[in-house]
Design an enzyme around this catalytic site. Structure first.
Site: not given
Length: 995
Positions: A62, A65, A143, A661, A866, A870
């Site tokens: 819970c 804890c 493999c 943007d 850019d 951002d």
């Protein structure tokens, strides 16, 4: 705690938001929006770098804890933060490794009464090294999965990726705990051949070959001479090959210096020795692949020599009178001439040509796994040894009648080798993108010698690999640019389509940058080299594409899960099929008329069992995803869209919302001052001198535009010296201020002026409103707390912006604009491009928060930007797309890089990902279809009603065809054409630029 400076270009995506949460601005000097501050900074100041560790904590039931665990951890010294997730039994801890270690944290959790185990630890991130290894001998996903498990079990290995399609492994390991030799040894112990491609040490490394009469003493002298050079980190001599490997710093020295030092060394009567770049001469990836193709081709031809006669004697000659009698002639008891011929010819096919399947099976079984080789070996051995039994029984019995299956084993091996030959050829074509990129760099370059005044005193043609940083090279018309650099003399047009995908030649003149591998068209250029070797743009693109092809797409997990139990399941089905038909025959559950006249019930059951065993193919499943990802990323690179791996490719095809943007993304990113209005009597030259002196401290595009405009009032100087600005301060999201010539100058938006009690008159408000209506940014300037002027700055839209947004709408993708600019300008730009949803005056962290809100609402979000501001949003988005002309940090944080900086490439990236994943789905249809439909047919489900049965050799051919079909299906992506609407968009963009 010592302060450290972190270069922007060194921040990787996974570290940006997690590893350095305590980042303080060391030097802020940029803006966002209307004179406001952006997050571009010259450097960051970091107190003792924070590390992150993730623990699995068992026993939490819970929130109480979780609270007790968090409280216990936070009592420890050196803990920055702790986040406990009781639902998923995880704990993420941010800590200072100089103050506390992971062992102490783990003990503390256990002392609190819970079980803890470390999942991830970045404390040793700086000691991580990466090596790439070529692995020969893999046949299926079983493999590759086995090798991954072997590597990840080695102490010190942090991460291991094995790519079946390109037969390579990328391993992240701690060099303090093991070396790459140990990794090679582990792979070879697992039963595969391992060849080192590169390690982290190979970034600035060159191999030189020395010709001449050399003694051990002379080699030692050469070694000491090279080690004495500045910038040389280590020298390694390979005795017996006269090869010298030099690890060096390219900023300090280079290969020409090494050759000069070596050749200037004279020993006794031997005269001058000669040094050249060491040529590996045929151990590269391409030559190794060609060798593998030749090997399979040769094996297939030899198998045909033996298999065709076996097939003819078993299937054709038995129906030709005369020849049939000869073949049926009994030599000893019931043993015929035909059986002897088939036994003699099939034996070398089984044990010589097919020996590779025995060795592959042995290695697989030795490591406790099963692969395709096991299926082939079991199927062919069952057919061969039963046939051998019938031959021996016929030779010793006067009345035995049996049918041999020698043609089954021989034809099975032949068809499988043919399939592998076609598969290897097709797989080689999937990685052609890298080969083409690597071949772009020219073999030679023209090196110029300059005097102190910069005049050319001579030129020399040299090997392109001998170019060093700060060299000046000459690029003639029609020649490729030999290395990255910038133009110091001349002008021309350069075709950069091979790097960026941009078809239009780009004008180059003094000061412009050029990219190595691009084509000079019509003028002579003198270029000063700035980046060589692994630092070059071409090398970085190659590395990015290689990494993308090594990275697994999440959809591949399906094949990996299936491969774990695929072969054992097939063996079980094969045995069950044989047993069911055998018992049915013995117990007379079907009429004897069903049994062909040439065989008995046991032989019929055996054929069904062998057919089931050899028709199932795990290879096709393993190749379904990686081959499509390889071709898709390669096609993307040729289109100027760099996709960083299968995961980015997979997420991109689900995108239904894109956040843009504004500055540099929707707009050109090159704003210009279009209007100046003074509110007080003042000389315009003096006004701009004060404003430029303040703005020159900022790196934001708006600030640069103002400084460039101010230069017009100083025509006599190309780079004027502005007055000194004292007490410079950047206020995030508002603007900047400084003291110039004893006067307090403030440049920014309305919020900045309001915060400093600067009165904004009505006429200034009207000017701001007019600017916003015209999609311009209004910037206010005050001197000594009095508003003096209003600047209008315009950043024109990209020609393709409106059409790109319209196409995205037709693809059912929602577009949103998020900008730090003011609301008026933002709304005006949005209306112009057709975007309905706008977020303005947003700080960098607010952009990331908006992305998370959209994700919480159920959208799969892509972010296109850019700038450094951002980067948080690029990291937070499901798919981050960086404009190629943007900053290094944005490109590093993004999942996809748009090299041409065109908005239409956003559409190309999404469309390509959709096409790639439709191809992956089709590959899975091929792979699973062969198995899901083929296995029941091979098991004889159609036999009771139609008497149709699948001979084992046809089943083997179908198995081989499944892998070839999957690879060829992926190869069809090479014909990818971007949406036709984009071609019209590009034509219009060219016309606008010409105007």
């Amino acid at each position: 705690m010592a302060t450290k400076l972190l270069s922007l270009t060194c921040i990787r995506k996974e570290r940006f938001s997690e590893r350095y949460p305590l980042v303080r601005k060391h030097l802020t000097r940029s803006r966002d929006g209307g004179g406001g501050s952006s997050s571009e900074t010259a450097a960051f100041e970091i107190d003792d770098p924070i590390s992150r560790a993730v623990f699995q904590v068992l026993g939490m039931t819970c929130s109480a804890c979780a609270g007790s665990v968090e409280k216990a951890i936070k009592r420890l010294p050196g803990i920055h933060d702790a986040v406990i997730d009781a639902l998923n039994n995880r704990a993420q801890i941010l800590f200072y490794p100089n103050s506390v270690d992971v062992e102490t944290i783990c003990e503390t959790i256990e002392d609190a009464g819970f079980e803890a185990s470390l999942i991830e630890n970045e404390a040793n991130e700086r000691s991580r090294q990466v090596c790439r290894i070529r692995i020969n001998g893999m046949t299926c996903t079983s493999c590759s999965s086995t090798i991954e498990r072997v590597l990840q079990s080695v102490n010190g290995v942090q991460r291991a990726h094995v790519a079946l399609a390109i037969e390579e492994a990328e391993i992240h390991y701690d060099p303090r705990l093991l070396s790459y030799d140990r990794l090679l040894e582990e792979i070879e112990n697992a039963g595969f051949e391992a060849v080192l491609i590169s390690t982290g040490e190979d970034v600035s490394k060159i191999d030189l070959k020395i010709d001449g009469e050399l003694t051990d003493e002379s080699m030692k002298v050469i070694e000491r001479s090279l080690e004495a050079l500045p910038g040389v980190q280590s020298v390694e001599i390979s005795h017996g090959t006269d090869k010298i490997s030099v690890l060096y710093k390219p900023d300090v020295t280079g290969p020409r210096n090494f050759i000069q030092v070596i050749e200037s060394t004279v020993f006794g009567h031997s005269g001058h020795i000669k040094a050249t770049i060491f040529s590996e001469g045929g151990v590269g990836r391409e030559s190794q692949k060609q060798g593998e193709i030749k090997q399979y081709y040769k094996s297939f031809l030899w198998s045909l020599v033996f298999t065709v006669p076996v097939f003819l004697t078993a299937m054709v000659f038995m129906y030709i009178p005369g020849i049939k009698d000869l073949l049926m002639f009994k030599v000893i008891n019931m043993l015929t001439v035909g059986e002897i011929i088939r036994c003699v010819l099939a034996t070398p096919v089984q044990f010589v040509i097919g020996w590779r399947f025995y060795t592959g099976s042995y290695k697989a079984l030795r490591r406790g796994s099963a692969n395709m080789d096991v299926l082939i070996a079991l199927g062919t051995n069952a057919a061969y040894f039963y046939s051998l039994y019938t031959v021996l029984r016929a030779a010793t019995s006067p009345d035995f009648k049996g049918v041999d299956f020698f043609e089954t084993s021989a034809m099975l091996i032949s068809f499988i080798i043919l399939g592998k030959y076609l598969e290897v050829m097709a797989k080689g074509k999937t990685s052609q993108a890298i080969a083409k990129l690597m071949n772009l760099a020219p073999d030679t370059a023209i090196l110029l010698s300059l005097d102190k005044e910069g005049n050319v005193t001579g030129e020399e043609e040299i090997d392109g690999r001998l170019i060093q940083k700060n060299d000046v090279i000459k690029i003639v018309p029609g020649a490729k640019v030999a290395s990255d650099g910038y133009v110091i003399w001349g002008q021309s047009h350069v075709n950069e389509s091979m790097i960026t995908g941009e078809a239009r030649p780009v004008a180059k003149r003094k000061g412009d940058t050029v990219i190595g591998g691009t084509l000079n068209e019509n003028g002579v250029l003198h270029v000063k080299v700035t980046r060589v070797g692994s630092e070059s743009a071409l090398a970085q693109i190659v590395r990015l594409v290689e990494s993308a092809q090594l990275a697994k797409a999440p959809v591949q997990k399906l094949a990996d899960r299936i491969s774990k139990f695929f072969v054992p399941l097939v063996i079980f089905l094969s045995f069950s099929t044989w047993l069911a038909w055998f018992l049915a025959g013995k117990l007379h559950w079907y009429p004897e008329s069903w049994i062909p006249s040439s065989m008995d019930s046991f032989e019929l059951a055996l054929q069904f069992g062998i057919s089931v065993m050899v028709i199932a193919c795990p290879c096709a499943l393993g190749l379904a995803t990686p081959t499509a990802v390889m071709v898709g990323t390669g096609v993307g690179a040729s289109q100027g869209v760099l996709i960083k791996g299968g995961q980015a490719l997979e997420r991109a095809h689900k995108v239904n919302c894109i956040v843009f943007d504004k500055t540099g993304t929707l707009t050109m990113g090159k704003p210009v001052v279009v209007k100046t209005k003074l509110l007080k009597n003042m000389v315009l030259r003096e006004f701009y001198e004060l404003v430029a002196a303040t703005e020159v401290n900022s790196e934001h595009p708006l600030a640069k535009a103002i400084v460039e405009y101010a230069k017009k009032f100083r025509d006599d100087e190309e780079n004027p010296a502005w007055p000194e600005a004292c007490d410079f301060v950047s206020i995030t999201g508002k603007g900047v201020k400084a003291t110039v010539k004893g006067r307090e100058i403030m440049v920014g938006n309305k919020n900045l002026m309001n915060d400093h009690k600067v009165i904004i008159p009505d006429d200034a408000e009207e000017l701001l409103a007019d600017s916003e209506d015209m999609a311009q940014t209004g910037i206010l300037v005050s001197i000594n707390s009095e508003l003096i002027g209003v600047l209008s700055v315009s950043d024109p839209l990209k020609p393709s912006a409106r059409e790109a947004i319209s196409i995205l709408k037709s693809m059912n993708i929602k577009s949103i604009m998020v900008t730090g600019d003011n609301w008026g300008t933002a709304n005006s730009i949005a209306r112009e491009v057709g975007i309905d949803s706008v977020i303005a005056e947003a700080k960098p962290e607010q952009k990331a928060e908006k992305v998370k809100e959209l994700q919480a609402a159920g959208h799969v979000v892509a972010m296109v930007g850019d700038g450094i501001n951002d980067s948080p949003a690029l990291v937070a988005a499901d798919v981050g797309m960086a404009i190629g002309a943007g900053t290094d940090i944005a490109i590093e944080a993004a999942d996809i890089v748009l090299m041409k900086s065109n908005l239409e490439d956003v559409i190309t990236a999404i469309d390509l990902s959709r096409k790639t994943f439709s191809r992956i789905r089709l590959n899975y249809v091929w792979a699973l279809g062969y198995n899901l439909m083929g296995i029941p047919i091979a098991a004889g489900v159609l036999f009771p009603g139609t008497r149709f049965r699948l001979p084992p050799w046809i089943a083997g051919a179908a198995m081989a065809a499944s892998s070839v079909s999957v690879v060829c299906c992926s190869l069809l992506l090479k014909n990818y054409k971007r949406p036709k609407k984009l071609d019209h968009l590009e034509i219009r963009e060219i016309q606008v630029e010409r105007v």
